[in-house]
Design a protein around this motif. Structure first.
Motif, PDB file in Angstrom:
ATOM      1  N   GLU A  20      13.014  -1.460   9.248  1.00  9.31           N
ATOM      2  CA  GLU A  20      13.775  -0.422  10.623  1.00  9.31           C
ATOM      3  C   GLU A  20      13.930   0.589   9.454  1.00  9.31           C
ATOM      4  O   GLU A  20      14.651   1.708   9.178  1.00  9.31           O
ATOM      5  CB  GLU A  20      14.709  -1.244  11.123  1.00  9.31           C
ATOM      6  N   GLU A  71      13.940   0.740   6.235  1.00 10.43           N
ATOM      7  CA  GLU A  71      13.197   2.002   5.806  1.00 10.43           C
ATOM      8  C   GLU A  71      12.723   2.773   6.030  1.00 10.43           C
ATOM      9  O   GLU A  71      12.942   4.527   5.791  1.00 10.43           O
ATOM     10  CB  GLU A  71      11.677   1.481   5.117  1.00 10.43           C
ATOM     11  N   LYS A  72      12.340   3.193   7.365  1.00  8.59           N
ATOM     12  CA  LYS A  72      12.029   4.082   8.563  1.00  8.59           C
ATOM     13  C   LYS A  72      13.657   5.084   8.336  1.00  8.59           C
ATOM     14  O   LYS A  72      13.463   6.244   8.425  1.00  8.59           O
ATOM     15  CB  LYS A  72      12.012   3.505   9.061  1.00  8.59           C
ATOM     16  N   ASN A  73      14.822   4.338   9.259  1.00 11.23           N
ATOM     17  CA  ASN A  73      15.836   5.694   9.132  1.00 11.23           C
ATOM     18  C   ASN A  73      15.894   5.808   7.799  1.00 11.23           C
ATOM     19  O   ASN A  73      16.762   7.302   7.545  1.00 11.23           O
ATOM     20  CB  ASN A  73      16.941   4.417   9.121  1.00 11.23           C
ATOM     21  N   SER A  88      14.095   6.592   4.945  1.00 10.51           N
ATOM     22  CA  SER A  88      13.311   8.152   5.241  1.00 10.51           C
ATOM     23  C   SER A  88      12.005   8.217   3.736  1.00 10.51           C
ATOM     24  O   SER A  88      11.315   8.499   3.273  1.00 10.51           O
ATOM     25  CB  SER A  88      12.877   8.922   5.832  1.00 10.51           C
ATOM     26  N   VAL A 112       9.703   5.930   2.029  1.00  9.79           N
ATOM     27  CA  VAL A 112       8.388   5.704   3.198  1.00  9.79           C
ATOM     28  C   VAL A 112       7.013   6.334   2.483  1.00  9.79           C
ATOM     29  O   VAL A 112       7.740   8.050   1.921  1.00  9.79           O
ATOM     30  CB  VAL A 112       8.649   6.042   4.694  1.00  9.79           C
ATOM     31  N   GLU A 126       2.418   6.207   6.279  1.00  9.28           N
ATOM     32  CA  GLU A 126       2.666   4.576   7.958  1.00  9.28           C
ATOM     33  C   GLU A 126       1.297   5.165   9.115  1.00  9.28           C
ATOM     34  O   GLU A 126       1.460   6.470   8.993  1.00  9.28           O
ATOM     35  CB  GLU A 126       4.517   4.931   9.051  1.00  9.28           C
ATOM     36  N   ILE A 153       2.723  -0.311   6.998  1.00 12.48           N
ATOM     37  CA  ILE A 153       3.896   0.899   6.390  1.00 12.48           C
ATOM     38  C   ILE A 153       4.242   0.662   5.087  1.00 12.48           C
ATOM     39  O   ILE A 153       3.869  -0.048   4.541  1.00 12.48           O
ATOM     40  CB  ILE A 153       5.376   1.315   7.190  1.00 12.48           C
ATOM     41  N   LYS A 188       3.089  -3.934  10.165  1.00 10.98           N
ATOM     42  CA  LYS A 188       4.343  -4.199  11.925  1.00 10.98           C
ATOM     43  C   LYS A 188       3.849  -4.674  12.820  1.00 10.98           C
ATOM     44  O   LYS A 188       4.369  -4.016  13.153  1.00 10.98           O
ATOM     45  CB  LYS A 188       3.561  -2.348  12.344  1.00 10.98           C
TER      46      LYS A 188
END
Ligand SMILES: [Zn+2]
Length: 345
Positions: free
Chosen positions: A203, A205-207, A209, A212, A215, A220, A238
């Motif tokens: 979460e 890392e996605k926020n 970004s 990343v 994915e 991911i 995931k």
């Protein structure tokens, strides 16, 4: 400017120090001295099966120990542990001594004598991962096997002595202390937060970004916030309740084959012929007295993952003494470079 960063997953610090990038030879590609093996004397090449101990397993439709296989598993000739050793431990003063019971296998990834992992096809990636899954599942059936490490040493500077692509599996009757404390740490996190630490990191890392790299629906890939190694990449499943490679379905393995191949190809595009370690973050194989409290909940708090650790720089005294690595490439830069090198499917 250097930063000391805390690595939430590994419960450890890393020193991100981009200044060190300007030292001479920082990106020098290593001339690989072990890569001049020729096919006629390579024990891992198809047709040279007589140069190895008899196989443990092979993906093949014909009789064993002959040509005609896709992936072949043999006992390591220089094994650290072996399955024939009597199982047991004894006290020697204050020191606990274990017999060398365990398994040390070499998985030969492909019959072809290639020296770069970007030369493997999608099918070869699938077959390789499929056999790794089979071998871990098989060792899990031996209840005395408590913990296994599954890893690749690719290239001289990563500790390889054979250039032909291969993977090693070492299973032990004990759970290493450092690993135990990491599992306990992840379990405590789960109990406190009612979620896996891996989901929290995904979460975050996605926020953010910026770290990343790629994915898809199942996996991911990112450069960890506190990467210990330059261009370190972590791939996390995931899919809920997949704590080990054994939990991955054929569909998942197929997705992983494509995903991992894409990442590896980006590495070669960015770094040239580079040496690396690739490690599979496996949970304990079987329960023992130290893992009793968390073993049955592994699927909830642990998650299958892969770490790719390029060996661009040698480790020095500081790293060995402190356990903290100096990393001259910021994970944000590493991710941007690798993202730029990604090809389509
Ligand atoms: Zn070979």
């Amino acid at each position: 400017m250097s930063e000391i960063r805390f690595d939430l997953i590994h419960n450890e610090y890393a020193l991100i120090s981009p200044e060190r990038l300007h030292r001479p030879n920082c990106y020098a590609t290593v001339g690989n001295k072990t890569l001049d093996n020729r096919q006629y004397d390579c024990p891992f090449c198809e047709g040279n099966e007589h140069l190895t101990p008899p196989e443990i397993f092979a993906l093949r439709n014909n009789e064993p120990n002959k040509a005609g296989w896709k992936v072949r598993v043999i006992p390591n000739l220089y094994k650290a542990v072996q399955i024939e050793t009597p199982f047991g431990s004894k006290e020697a003063g204050h020191y606990e001594v274990w017999n060398g019971y365990g398994a040390h296998e070499v998985i030969i990834d492909t019959p072809r004598h290639i020296t770069k992992m970007n030369q493997l096809s999608k099918d070869e990636y699938f077959n390789w991962l499929h056999v790794l899954r089979l071998r871990v599942a098989d060792l899990k059936n031996d209840k005395k096997m408590i913990y296994a490490t599954l890893f690749k040493n690719h290239g001289h500077y990563a500790g390889a002595t054979q250039s032909h692509p291969h993977t090693q599996l070492i299973a032990l009757p004990i759970l290493p202390k450092q690993k135990l404390s990491w599992f306990r740490y992840a379990f405590e996190y789960y109990k406190r937060n009612s979620r896996s630490i891996f989901d929290t990191v995904i979460e975050k890392e996605k926020n953010d970004s910026v770290r990343v790299i790629a994915e898809d629906n199942y996996f991911i890939a990112f450069a960890p916030f506190a990467s210990s190694f330059a261009f370190e990449v972590m791939i996390i499943s995931k899919i809920q309740e997949t704590s080990t490679i054994v939990d991955l379905t054929d569909k998942n393995i197929n997705a992983l084959a494509k995903f991992l191949r894409r990442i590896i190809r980006a590495f070669y595009k960015q770094l040239g012929n580079f040496d690396f370690n690739l490690v599979f973050g496996l949970p304990p194989l079987n329960k023992n007295y130290v893992s009793e409290e968390f073993f049955d909940k592994l699927n909830l708090f642990w998650r299958f993952h892969i770490r790719i650790l390029p060996r661009l720089f040698s480790l020095g005294g500081f790293e060995f003494e402190s356990g903290v690595h100096i990393n001259p490439v910021s994970p944000e830069d590493a991710a941007a470079f690798l993202r730029d090198s990604l090809e389509g499917e």
